[in-house]
Design a protein around this motif. Structure first.
Motif, PDB file in Angstrom:
ATOM      1  N   UNK A 292       0.849  -1.187   0.000  1.00  0.00           N
ATOM      2  CA  UNK A 292       0.000   0.000   0.000  1.00  0.00           C
ATOM      3  C   UNK A 292       0.892   1.248   0.000  1.00  0.00           C
ATOM      4  N   UNK A 293       0.576   2.191  -0.870  1.00  0.00           N
ATOM      5  CA  UNK A 293       1.404   3.371  -1.008  1.00  0.00           C
ATOM      6  C   UNK A 293       1.168   4.305   0.175  1.00  0.00           C
ATOM      7  N   UNK A 294       2.050   5.281   0.275  1.00  0.00           N
ATOM      8  CA  UNK A 294       1.943   6.243   1.378  1.00  0.00           C
ATOM      9  C   UNK A 294       0.690   7.112   1.225  1.00  0.00           C
ATOM     10  N   UNK A 295       0.302   7.395  -0.031  1.00  0.00           N
ATOM     11  CA  UNK A 295      -0.892   8.216  -0.241  1.00  0.00           C
ATOM     12  C   UNK A 295      -2.153   7.482   0.209  1.00  0.00           C
ATOM     13  N   UNK A 296      -2.226   6.178  -0.069  1.00  0.00           N
ATOM     14  CA  UNK A 296      -3.370   5.395   0.362  1.00  0.00           C
ATOM     15  C   UNK A 296      -3.410   5.265   1.876  1.00  0.00           C
ATOM     16  N   UNK A 297      -2.238   5.144   2.493  1.00  0.00           N
ATOM     17  CA  UNK A 297      -2.206   5.083   3.942  1.00  0.00           C
ATOM     18  C   UNK A 297      -2.702   6.395   4.551  1.00  0.00           C
ATOM     19  N   UNK A 298      -2.395   7.507   3.883  1.00  0.00           N
ATOM     20  CA  UNK A 298      -2.841   8.806   4.372  1.00  0.00           C
ATOM     21  C   UNK A 298      -4.359   8.931   4.307  1.00  0.00           C
ATOM     22  N   UNK A 299      -4.968   8.318   3.284  1.00  0.00           N
ATOM     23  CA  UNK A 299      -6.413   8.367   3.148  1.00  0.00           C
ATOM     24  C   UNK A 299      -7.118   7.426   4.108  1.00  0.00           C
ATOM     25  N   UNK A 300      -6.468   6.358   4.544  1.00  0.00           N
ATOM     26  CA  UNK A 300      -7.100   5.376   5.410  1.00  0.00           C
ATOM     27  C   UNK A 300      -7.507   5.969   6.750  1.00  0.00           C
ATOM     28  N   UNK A 301      -6.807   6.977   7.209  1.00  0.00           N
ATOM     29  CA  UNK A 301      -7.147   7.530   8.512  1.00  0.00           C
ATOM     30  C   UNK A 301      -8.424   8.363   8.477  1.00  0.00           C
ATOM     31  N   UNK A 302      -8.867   8.726   7.254  1.00  0.00           N
ATOM     32  CA  UNK A 302     -10.114   9.476   7.136  1.00  0.00           C
ATOM     33  C   UNK A 302     -11.321   8.582   6.860  1.00  0.00           C
ATOM     34  N   UNK A 303     -11.122   7.264   6.797  1.00  0.00           N
ATOM     35  CA  UNK A 303     -12.206   6.371   6.422  1.00  0.00           C
ATOM     36  C   UNK A 303     -13.276   6.309   7.502  1.00  0.00           C
ATOM     37  N   UNK A 304     -12.899   6.286   8.758  1.00  0.00           N
ATOM     38  CA  UNK A 304     -13.847   6.106   9.857  1.00  0.00           C
ATOM     39  C   UNK A 304     -14.294   7.433  10.484  1.00  0.00           C
ATOM     40  N   UNK A 305     -14.064   8.565   9.808  1.00  0.00           N
ATOM     41  CA  UNK A 305     -14.460   9.850  10.363  1.00  0.00           C
ATOM     42  C   UNK A 305     -15.962  10.042  10.172  1.00  0.00           C
ATOM     43  N   UNK A 306     -16.641  10.506  11.203  1.00  0.00           N
ATOM     44  CA  UNK A 306     -18.074  10.783  11.147  1.00  0.00           C
ATOM     45  C   UNK A 306     -18.289  12.242  10.707  1.00  0.00           C
ATOM     46  N   UNK A 307     -18.733  12.432   9.471  1.00  0.00           N
ATOM     47  CA  UNK A 307     -18.916  13.806   8.952  1.00  0.00           C
ATOM     48  C   UNK A 307     -20.017  14.548   9.696  1.00  0.00           C
ATOM     49  N   UNK A 308     -21.066  13.832  10.103  1.00  0.00           N
ATOM     50  CA  UNK A 308     -22.164  14.498  10.796  1.00  0.00           C
ATOM     51  C   UNK A 308     -21.710  15.107  12.113  1.00  0.00           C
ATOM     52  N   UNK A 309     -20.842  14.387  12.843  1.00  0.00           N
ATOM     53  CA  UNK A 309     -20.348  14.936  14.098  1.00  0.00           C
ATOM     54  C   UNK A 309     -19.519  16.187  13.863  1.00  0.00           C
ATOM     55  N   UNK A 310     -18.749  16.210  12.782  1.00  0.00           N
ATOM     56  CA  UNK A 310     -17.917  17.371  12.488  1.00  0.00           C
ATOM     57  C   UNK A 310     -18.800  18.567  12.105  1.00  0.00           C
TER      58      UNK A 310
END
Length: 310
Positions: free
Chosen positions: A1-19
């Protein structure tokens, strides 16, 4: 997995409604402005869809229209005008167009007898015009020249063929002067049965009140001197037609009645025609050019009655 994909993985479980719940109204408005899809290259779209709304800025001060106009005028005076690349001197450039002469082919050339050649060479424009009319070449002249040459045995139109491009001159026809009849005086004379008043002409007076026309018809019932009554183009309708019908049933001196060019319907016209049967002195009735006509059967637009026997 590339570094760019790893960077995107941390945003996968973010709850947009809470933000979104934690954002203030100003931040939500700024987010909405950033997410708007604009197309600045499409000139067919209105300005609101080609660029973001920038009209919500706080005013810098009160609007002073006079000061703004003065500033714009001063700014326009300070801007130096662009010098012309080539100064205008009034000199005409180029050569004037000269239409080349068309050479007639040999097969199209016509050879005439010497006598005809000499006669045509010395013929005037008026004589050439008459010759063209006799030969049926009507496209070389105006209608007036053509009929003058055909109907007359001699040359009477001296305009010549060169007048084809010129329109026929007609004398302007002046407009008819307004009707100078004083309605109040006429009504007074009819009521008093003035023996010098034999014709009442109210043609083309379009501002006569309906009550005044009704009073005129009422006064005509007992008048014994008026022989002609004309109410052409007085904007009369069915009420006036009914008043005229009542007048015809009692009047015994009127000989000519003209109510053309009005707004009388078929009902009003039928009332007038029925009243004519009870009148023995009327010899002429004109009812042409009304807004509406009787639907059953053809309309008699002009009725000429024979002279009544003495």
């Amino acid at each position: 997995m590339s570094s760019y994909q790893k960077e995107l993985e941390k945003y996968r479980d973010i709850d947009e409604d809470e933000i979104l719940k934690t954002l203030s109204p100003e931040e939500l408005e700024q987010l909405d402005c950033e997410l708007q899809e604009m197309d600045p290259e499409n000139m067919l779209l209105p300005a609101g869809l080609r660029q973001r709304d920038q009209t919500k800025k706080s005013p810098t001060g009160p609007l002073d229209r006079d000061a703004l106009l003065q500033y714009l005028e001063q700014q326009a005076l300070e801007v130096k005008e662009r010098d012309d690349l080539v100064p205008f001197t009034g000199e005409k450039k180029g050569k004037p167009y000269i239409q080349p002469k068309r050479e007639i082919p040999a097969q199209e050339q016509i050879t005439l007898e010497p006598e005809l050649e000499e006669a045509l060479a010395h013929a005037t424009d008026a004589e050439m015009c008459d010759i063209a009319a006799i030969l049926g070449m009507y496209t070389l002249m105006s209608n007036k020249q053509y009929y003058d040459a055909i109907c007359s045995g001699e040359i009477c139109n001296t305009e010549g063929i060169s007048s084809v491009v010129q329109p026929d001159k007609y004398k302007p026809v002046p407009d008819e002067p307004p009707n100078p009849t004083n309605i109040e005086e006429i009504l007074k004379s009819v009521r008093n049965n003035d023996k010098e008043l034999e014709e009442v002409n109210l043609n083309n007076i379009q501002d006569i009140p309906i009550p005044m026309l009704t009073e005129l018809c009422e006064a005509m019932k007992t008048n014994t001197y008026v022989r002609s009554l004309s109410l052409v183009a007085t904007r009369s309708g069915d009420p006036i037609a009914n008043a005229v019908a009542d007048m015809l049933r009692e009047n015994r001196s009127l000989q000519s009645l003209n109510i053309e060019s009005n707004f009388i319907s078929s009902t009003g016209l039928m009332a007038v025609l029925k009243a004519v049967r009870e009148n023995a002195t009327l010899t002429e009735l004109r009812v042409d050019n009304q807004v509406s006509f009787p639907s059953p059967g053809p309309l008699i637009i002009q009725l000429i009655f024979p002279e009544s026997p003495p």
